[in-house]
Scaffold this motif. Structure first.
Motif, PDB file in Angstrom:
ATOM      1  N   LYS A 143       0.832  -1.205   0.000  1.00  0.00           N
ATOM      2  CA  LYS A 143       0.000   0.000   0.000  1.00  0.00           C
ATOM      3  C   LYS A 143       0.870   1.259   0.000  1.00  0.00           C
ATOM      4  CE  LYS A 143      -3.701   0.081   0.001  1.00  0.00           C
ATOM      5  NZ  LYS A 143      -4.635   0.211  -1.142  1.00  0.00           N
ATOM      6  N   VAL A 144       1.934   1.257   0.795  1.00  0.00           N
ATOM      7  CA  VAL A 144       2.832   2.415   0.845  1.00  0.00           C
ATOM      8  C   VAL A 144       3.519   2.630  -0.505  1.00  0.00           C
ATOM      9  CG1 VAL A 144       4.878   3.398   1.949  1.00  0.00           C
ATOM     10  CG2 VAL A 144       3.200   2.168   3.327  1.00  0.00           C
ATOM     11  N   VAL A 145       3.925   1.523  -1.134  1.00  0.00           N
ATOM     12  CA  VAL A 145       4.543   1.606  -2.463  1.00  0.00           C
ATOM     13  C   VAL A 145       3.576   2.232  -3.457  1.00  0.00           C
ATOM     14  CG1 VAL A 145       5.339   0.231  -4.432  1.00  0.00           C
ATOM     15  CG2 VAL A 145       6.185  -0.278  -2.146  1.00  0.00           C
ATOM     16  N   GLU A 146       2.292   1.872  -3.332  1.00  0.00           N
ATOM     17  CA  GLU A 146       1.272   2.455  -4.214  1.00  0.00           C
ATOM     18  C   GLU A 146       1.188   3.957  -4.004  1.00  0.00           C
ATOM     19  OE1 GLU A 146      -3.567   2.192  -4.945  1.00  0.00           O
ATOM     20  OE2 GLU A 146      -2.564   0.670  -3.739  1.00  0.00           O
ATOM     21  N   TRP A 147       1.297   4.397  -2.753  1.00  0.00           N
ATOM     22  CA  TRP A 147       1.236   5.828  -2.466  1.00  0.00           C
ATOM     23  C   TRP A 147       2.426   6.574  -3.065  1.00  0.00           C
ATOM     24  CZ3 TRP A 147       0.253   4.874   3.453  1.00  0.00           C
ATOM     25  CH2 TRP A 147      -1.066   4.464   3.642  1.00  0.00           C
ATOM     26  N   TYR A 148       3.620   5.987  -2.934  1.00  0.00           N
ATOM     27  CA  TYR A 148       4.825   6.655  -3.418  1.00  0.00           C
ATOM     28  C   TYR A 148       5.043   6.474  -4.917  1.00  0.00           C
ATOM     29  CZ  TYR A 148       6.620   8.142   1.113  1.00  0.00           C
ATOM     30  OH  TYR A 148       6.783   8.779   2.317  1.00  0.00           O
ATOM     31  N   GLY A 149       4.402   5.486  -5.514  1.00  0.00           N
ATOM     32  CA  GLY A 149       4.513   5.309  -6.957  1.00  0.00           C
ATOM     33  C   GLY A 149       5.450   4.200  -7.389  1.00  0.00           C
ATOM     34  N   SER A 150       6.421   3.846  -6.550  1.00  0.00           N
ATOM     35  CA  SER A 150       7.343   2.761  -6.870  1.00  0.00           C
ATOM     36  C   SER A 150       8.074   2.334  -5.608  1.00  0.00           C
ATOM     37  CB  SER A 150       8.377   3.198  -7.919  1.00  0.00           C
ATOM     38  OG  SER A 150       9.294   4.128  -7.368  1.00  0.00           O
ATOM     39  N   GLU A 202      -3.786  23.812   1.762  1.00  0.00           N
ATOM     40  CA  GLU A 202      -2.743  23.838   2.791  1.00  0.00           C
ATOM     41  C   GLU A 202      -2.556  22.436   3.376  1.00  0.00           C
ATOM     42  OE1 GLU A 202       0.114  25.278   5.555  1.00  0.00           O
ATOM     43  OE2 GLU A 202      -0.642  25.963   3.621  1.00  0.00           O
ATOM     44  N   TYR A 203      -3.660  21.722   3.578  1.00  0.00           N
ATOM     45  CA  TYR A 203      -3.639  20.337   4.061  1.00  0.00           C
ATOM     46  C   TYR A 203      -2.799  19.475   3.129  1.00  0.00           C
ATOM     47  CZ  TYR A 203      -6.016  16.537   6.691  1.00  0.00           C
ATOM     48  OH  TYR A 203      -6.319  15.473   7.508  1.00  0.00           O
ATOM     49  N   ASP A 204      -3.038  19.632   1.834  1.00  0.00           N
ATOM     50  CA  ASP A 204      -2.304  18.882   0.807  1.00  0.00           C
ATOM     51  C   ASP A 204      -0.812  19.213   0.842  1.00  0.00           C
ATOM     52  OD1 ASP A 204      -2.337  17.422  -2.044  1.00  0.00           O
ATOM     53  OD2 ASP A 204      -1.246  19.304  -2.307  1.00  0.00           O
ATOM     54  N   ASP A 240       2.652  13.599  -4.976  1.00  0.00           N
ATOM     55  CA  ASP A 240       1.197  13.516  -5.055  1.00  0.00           C
ATOM     56  C   ASP A 240       0.697  12.624  -3.922  1.00  0.00           C
ATOM     57  OD1 ASP A 240      -1.465  13.269  -5.667  1.00  0.00           O
ATOM     58  OD2 ASP A 240      -1.174  12.718  -7.767  1.00  0.00           O
ATOM     59  N   VAL A 241      -0.166  13.174  -3.045  1.00  0.00           N
ATOM     60  CA  VAL A 241      -0.677  12.412  -1.900  1.00  0.00           C
ATOM     61  C   VAL A 241      -2.142  12.024  -2.103  1.00  0.00           C
ATOM     62  CG1 VAL A 241       0.933  13.377  -0.216  1.00  0.00           C
ATOM     63  CG2 VAL A 241      -1.218  14.571  -0.693  1.00  0.00           C
ATOM     64  N   THR A 242      -2.619  12.080  -3.339  1.00  0.00           N
ATOM     65  CA  THR A 242      -4.025  11.800  -3.618  1.00  0.00           C
ATOM     66  C   THR A 242      -4.459  10.429  -3.115  1.00  0.00           C
ATOM     67  OG1 THR A 242      -4.009  13.228  -5.578  1.00  0.00           O
ATOM     68  CG2 THR A 242      -5.770  11.594  -5.429  1.00  0.00           C
ATOM     69  N   LYS A 243      -3.716   9.379  -3.490  1.00  0.00           N
ATOM     70  CA  LYS A 243      -4.103   8.018  -3.091  1.00  0.00           C
ATOM     71  C   LYS A 243      -4.086   7.864  -1.580  1.00  0.00           C
ATOM     72  CE  LYS A 243      -2.554   5.698  -7.319  1.00  0.00           C
ATOM     73  NZ  LYS A 243      -1.607   4.705  -7.910  1.00  0.00           N
ATOM     74  N   LEU A 244      -3.060   8.401  -0.940  1.00  0.00           N
ATOM     75  CA  LEU A 244      -2.936   8.303   0.512  1.00  0.00           C
ATOM     76  C   LEU A 244      -4.122   8.961   1.209  1.00  0.00           C
ATOM     77  CD1 LEU A 244      -1.549   7.938   3.257  1.00  0.00           C
ATOM     78  CD2 LEU A 244      -0.150   9.949   2.731  1.00  0.00           C
ATOM     79  N   GLU A 258     -12.214  14.125   0.584  1.00  0.00           N
ATOM     80  CA  GLU A 258     -12.724  13.463  -0.604  1.00  0.00           C
ATOM     81  C   GLU A 258     -13.137  14.475  -1.667  1.00  0.00           C
ATOM     82  OE1 GLU A 258     -16.385  10.941  -0.389  1.00  0.00           O
ATOM     83  OE2 GLU A 258     -14.924   9.341  -0.761  1.00  0.00           O
ATOM     84  N   ALA A 259     -13.799  15.552  -1.255  1.00  0.00           N
ATOM     85  CA  ALA A 259     -14.252  16.569  -2.200  1.00  0.00           C
ATOM     86  C   ALA A 259     -13.061  17.225  -2.912  1.00  0.00           C
ATOM     87  CB  ALA A 259     -15.082  17.635  -1.470  1.00  0.00           C
ATOM     88  N   PHE A 260     -11.966  17.424  -2.162  1.00  0.00           N
ATOM     89  CA  PHE A 260     -10.785  18.088  -2.744  1.00  0.00           C
ATOM     90  C   PHE A 260     -10.071  17.197  -3.747  1.00  0.00           C
ATOM     91  CE2 PHE A 260      -6.246  19.183  -2.690  1.00  0.00           C
ATOM     92  CZ  PHE A 260      -6.310  20.531  -3.016  1.00  0.00           C
ATOM     93  N   TYR A 261      -9.894  15.907  -3.408  1.00  0.00           N
ATOM     94  CA  TYR A 261      -9.093  15.023  -4.261  1.00  0.00           C
ATOM     95  C   TYR A 261      -9.899  14.360  -5.362  1.00  0.00           C
ATOM     96  CZ  TYR A 261      -5.231  15.768  -1.129  1.00  0.00           C
ATOM     97  OH  TYR A 261      -4.233  16.370  -0.412  1.00  0.00           O
ATOM     98  N   ARG A 262     -11.198  14.240  -5.224  1.00  0.00           N
ATOM     99  CA  ARG A 262     -11.997  13.641  -6.293  1.00  0.00           C
ATOM    100  C   ARG A 262     -12.036  14.535  -7.509  1.00  0.00           C
ATOM    101  NH1 ARG A 262     -12.108   8.350  -5.560  1.00  0.00           N
ATOM    102  NH2 ARG A 262     -13.187   7.695  -3.694  1.00  0.00           N
ATOM    103  N   LYS A 263     -11.858  15.835  -7.317  1.00  0.00           N
ATOM    104  CA  LYS A 263     -11.917  16.764  -8.465  1.00  0.00           C
ATOM    105  C   LYS A 263     -10.575  16.905  -9.163  1.00  0.00           C
ATOM    106  CE  LYS A 263     -10.921  20.949  -5.769  1.00  0.00           C
ATOM    107  NZ  LYS A 263      -9.601  21.168  -6.379  1.00  0.00           N
ATOM    108  N   LYS A 264      -9.518  16.336  -8.577  1.00  0.00           N
ATOM    109  CA  LYS A 264      -8.183  16.479  -9.174  1.00  0.00           C
ATOM    110  C   LYS A 264      -8.014  15.561 -10.371  1.00  0.00           C
ATOM    111  CE  LYS A 264      -4.554  17.157  -6.662  1.00  0.00           C
ATOM    112  NZ  LYS A 264      -3.459  16.982  -5.730  1.00  0.00           N
TER     113      LYS A 264
END
Length: 283
Positions: free
Chosen positions: A168-175, A225-227, A238-242, A277-283
């Protein structure tokens, strides 16, 4: 000497990409023709091959350039580094192929190994190297010694559940490589108190507006700011998945909801989840 077009046809890399590599100083031509066209010799082609090896692991161009420009690393050192990375990837692929073969034979047991023993030892070493004496003392008090903590860490990290968490962590970081690299960051521990202070301030501001439309400009501004804080703290582009996963837990995990609401007030967890969810679903 070869032209950009010839290099493109040989490697499969588009001319546009080669031009971009030149613009950022990653892969510059050996020289230019009288007409001003880029020309490359065999040494340049070898450099491009090294760049492509790094790209195979999803390493950002900026980081590749930093390695290639490092005067302390010669050609052989870079190749040895890439060989080690390829060997690790080969082992992972072989494990996956073996798992597929077992499934085809009727064995439903799956191999969830993400980091092998070498990877885990690397992570442990980097983690310990980034600890100060006070942080090490915490583990010494709990486990009796750093050697005992190391034994516990290696055993725990090799478990199936730990490997699933690693995945799961690898998925967040991309590799996997990016995940290991993040563990080497010596400034993460020093950043945490300040990031935590800023996170608490943003969370308080969000909770104070609880009940407002999570799609409103004021909530979205706080979420920016949270992001930023999360990206700085975890060293991710990118912290979208996390955070989407975090949002899901805020809205479904009763234990997390109780813990969050006990700190920030009734309904805080659900509202935070919806705002994230509202912030990252629109990205």
């Amino acid at each position: 000497m070869m032209t950009v077009k010839e290099i493109s046809e040989l490697t499969g890399i588009s001319v546009r990409t080669l031009h971009y590599y030149d613009e950022i100083g990653l892969f510059t031509p050996t020289g230019k023709s009288e007409a001003g066209y880029r020309l490359y010799d065999d040494k340049a082609l070898e450099t491009l091959q090294q760049i492509l090896f790094f790209r195979e692991f999803g390493i950002p161009l900026k980081e590749i350039k930093a390695v290639m420009d490092n005067p302390d690393l010669d050609r052989d050192q870079i190749l040895q580094m890439q060989r080690k990375m390829l060997e690790t990837k080969k082992k992972r692929i072989e494990r996956l192929i073996s798992s597929i073969d077992d499934i085809l034979k009727g064995d439903t047991k799956m191999d969830f190994t993400v980091f092998d023993e070498t990877d885990i030892r690397t992570i442990y070493t980097d983690m310990v190297n980034n600890m100060n004496d006070e942080q090490k003392q915490i583990f010494i008090d709990r486990y009796g010694s750093m050697d005992a903590f190391e034994e516990h860490f290696l055993k725990s990290a090799a478990s199936e559940q730990a490997q699933k968490n690693f995945a799961k962590v690898v998925e967040w970081y991309g590799s996997k490589e990016a995940t290991i690299e993040a563990s080497k960051n010596p400034g993460r521990a020093e950043k945490f108190p300040e990031c935590q202070r800023r996170m608490d301030a943003v969370t308080r501001a969000l909770i104070d507006k609880k009940g407002r439309d999570v799609h409103s400009a004021e909530i979205q501004l706080l979420m920016r700011e949270y992001d930023l804080i999360y990206r700085e703290l975890f060293g991710m582009e990118d912290v979208t998945k996390l955070l989407l996963e975090t949002a899901h837990h805020y809205q479904t995990n009763t234990e997390l909801q109780k813990a969050t609401d006990s700190v920030w007030g009734s309904g805080a967890a659900e509202y935070l989840g919806k705002a994230i969810e509202a912030f990252y679903r629109k990205k």
